[in-house]
Design an enzyme around this catalytic site. Structure first.
Site, mmCIF file in Angstrom:
data_model
loop_
_atom_site.group_PDB
_atom_site.id
_atom_site.type_symbol
_atom_site.label_atom_id
_atom_site.label_comp_id
_atom_site.label_asym_id
_atom_site.label_seq_id
_atom_site.Cartn_x
_atom_site.Cartn_y
_atom_site.Cartn_z
ATOM 1 N N LYS A 113 7.477 54.056 49.371
ATOM 2 C CA LYS A 113 7.086 54.477 47.940
ATOM 3 C C LYS A 113 5.911 53.997 47.769
ATOM 4 C CE LYS A 113 7.520 52.716 43.542
ATOM 5 N NZ LYS A 113 7.887 50.871 43.172
ATOM 6 N N TRP A 161 14.924 55.258 42.032
ATOM 7 C CA TRP A 161 15.248 55.207 40.832
ATOM 8 C C TRP A 161 14.423 54.455 40.214
ATOM 9 C CZ3 TRP A 161 19.463 52.551 43.709
ATOM 10 C CH2 TRP A 161 19.748 54.110 44.594
ATOM 11 N N HIS A 162 12.859 54.595 40.107
ATOM 12 C CA HIS A 162 11.782 53.649 39.356
ATOM 13 C C HIS A 162 11.012 54.645 38.481
ATOM 14 C CE1 HIS A 162 11.597 50.744 43.369
ATOM 15 N NE2 HIS A 162 12.811 50.528 43.139
ATOM 16 N N TYR A 163 11.721 55.746 38.091
ATOM 17 C CA TYR A 163 11.000 56.553 37.479
ATOM 18 C C TYR A 163 11.222 55.442 35.748
ATOM 19 C CZ TYR A 163 16.037 56.715 35.608
ATOM 20 O OH TYR A 163 18.137 56.969 35.875
ATOM 21 N N HIS A 164 10.077 55.945 35.170
ATOM 22 C CA HIS A 164 9.695 55.534 33.956
ATOM 23 C C HIS A 164 8.603 55.744 32.847
ATOM 24 C CE1 HIS A 164 6.413 54.564 37.361
ATOM 25 N NE2 HIS A 164 5.572 54.732 35.985
#
Length: 540
Positions: free
Chosen positions: A378, A478-481
């Protein structure tokens, strides 16, 4: 916890927190000690659901597409399958459990008080963070990282340090998940009301004078039966509404409430409270790419436990075991976090070619081929950004989101270097007993290239450039921000610019993802800002 159907039609509180997720739970728990707090969560309870609480069932909730599922699937316009939480505890109920802090540099750039940050992390860690027990496969990944030069070895630590380390986990020794909802144990029960299945429709605003700024003073929410309720702030100039609905939910709710780009709001016939063109902008998702490595010997069930923090901006992690190989039938196979079931993608999003490739690929795999694990990379940041827009005026519907994965060349370069590092790990002596001798690294890359992991077109060549591999096989972790970023939508105290009595406190305010995995910092932020708000309230 109470079902929202039992709530009064009209109620008053000092603070109304919208979203009982990774930030909202610690925030509400903290505020409850000096104020009367309402916590509104659109989903249900995580307790008693083994698909949430048990490590061995990881991925089951992500594949549950029912209306009462703790996850709500969405597909970005980039063609990547993703999920958002719909449960008390938020994303900490769905994720792979890795717990690690942000770097000291990140904390300095955020302008946070370092001492209070450390105290807030420790407050979280007392209840939900544990040291994992490494099995043989994870140990081989750790040793492989060190062998290929991701050094030094920093042992077990929550801290973000270059090199290889064993990080924390929210799974205990018995494989039980501990989520942000557990942080509600800290709350003063007399100061906190938690309502489940309470979907906020909009924030209510008023103007106290002709030239005054809009002031938030209440919310409208519906219970699971569709009945409308209203909750208002009590009289008091320090009382506030705090949105903690996540990177999709927070900008979506601002827009539904009339705070956002004026032309977009008017296109949905939403009365404009404040023209704020930056709401929904700066959406980011850290692209994740992984390679599946079949193993000739059994491997333990493990989620993320080891991380290699490289000098070039890529983070190397891994997961293994039955969690990723369980299958029932060809049309209901579940590849956990790395490949949600393509057969359950909404019909309008499917193509005959995608379905045909998926079915053929899955039919040709036997259980032995799925024994093994994924090694993933990532990238930090990312630099590439996108945007979010409403599709409907229904808060239960997903907004449209674009992340523009690898739009910036440095993001792509970091992915390529990360994949190259994975290749070195797979071919290392430390990892040798967990790979087949006859399976070459290019063969493993090609196998992943052919996997049905997103809705993007493929380049079916025997040898493809790693730049193409990165673009073709991009997934989410799922580390969207973004969407409500500091200095763009909120100020450094997370108060919405141009509006009174309204804050946003969650991952939507981040410009970059903190650390290798953000959940620790999101939980910390809820506690941190709760303490700061109470100090402000009490005049300290």
């Amino acid at each position: 916890m109470h079902n929202a159907t039992s709530a009064p039609f009209l109620s008053y509180y000092d603070y109304i927190v919208v979203g009982g997720g990774t930030a909202g739970c610690p925030l509400a728990a903290t505020l409850s000690h000096r104020a009367n707090v309402l916590l509104l969560e659109r989903g249900g309870s995580p307790y008693g659901d083994p698909n949430i609480t048990k490590l061995v069932n990881f991925g089951a909730s992500l594949s549950d597409l029912s209306p009462w599922s703790p996850s709500q699937r969405f597909i970005s316009t980039d063609g990547v399958i993703n999920s958002r939480a719909r449960v008390l505890g938020g994303g900490s109920c769905l994720n792979a459990g890795f717990y690690t802090r942000a770097s000291p540099e990140y904390i300095r750039q955020a302008g946070w008080d370092g001492r209070l940050v450390n105290q807030s992390y420790e407050w979280v860690e007392k209840l939900v963070a544990f040291e994992p027990h490494l099995g043989h496969w994870q140990s081989a990944v750790r040793n492989g990282l060190l062998e290929v030069g991701v050094v030094p070895f920093n042992g077990f630590t929550f801290d973000h340090i270059n090199g290889t380390k064993v990080g924390g986990t929210i799974f205990d020794e018995q494989g039980n998940r501990h989520t942000a909802a557990d942080l509600l144990e800290y709350a003063n029960p007399r100061g906190l009301t938690v309502l489940l299945y309470a979907t906020v429709q909009k924030i209510l605003f008023r103007f106290r004078g002709r030239r005054s700024r809009p002031e938030a003073y209440g919310v409208i929410f519906r219970d699971g039966s569709g009945i409308e309720h209203r909750a208002y702030l009590k009289y008091g100039f320090k009382n506030e509404i705090i949105i903690s609905s996540g990177a999709l939910g927070s900008p979506q709710l601002l827009m539904l409430s009339g705070v956002g780009p004026v032309a977009h709001l008017r296109s949905h016939n939403i009365p404009v409270v404040l023209d704020q063109p930056l709401v929904g902008q700066g959406m980011c998702d850290n692209p994740m790419n992984a390679v599946f490595v079949p193993s000739p010997i059994p491997v333990e069930v493990s989620l993320i436990e080891v991380v290699g923090i490289t000098h070039f901006g890529s983070y190397i992690e891994a997961a293994s075991g039955e969690t990723f190989s369980a299958s029932v039938t060809t049309t209901s196979r579940n590849y956990g976090m790395f490949s949600p079931k393509l057969s359950t993608v909404p019909p309008k999003q499917r193509t005959p070619e995608a379905i045909a490739r998926a079915v053929e690929y899955l039919d040709n795999l036997d259980q032995a081929a799925l024994q093994g694990g994924f090694i993933l990379e990532k990238i930090m940041g990312p630099i590439s950004t996108g945007h979010l827009e409403l599709q409907t005026r229904n808060p239960d519907d997903n907004p449209s989101v674009t992340f523009n994965y690898f739009q910036h060349p440095l993001d792509l370069q970091r992915c390529v270097q990360g994949i190259q590092t994975i290749g070195k790990i797979v071919e290392s002596e430390s990892f040798s007993k967990f790979r087949y001798d006859y399976m070459s690294w290019p063969g493993l890359v090609n196998m992943t290239e052919h996997s049905p992991i997103n809705l993007l077109p493929r380049h079916y060549n025997s040898s493809i450039p790693l730049e193409t591999f990165c673009r073709d096989t991009v997934m989410t972790i799922w580390h969207y921000h973004g969407g409500c970023q500091v200095s763009r939508v909120v100020d450094p105290d997370y108060k919405v610019l141009g509006v009174e009595a309204l804050r946003v406190i969650d991952g939507s305010t981040f410009n970059y993802s903190p650390g290798t995995n953000p959940q620790a910092t999101v939980m910390m932020l809820g506690r941190y800002m709760g303490v700061k708000i109470l100090r402000e309230r009490l005049g300290n």
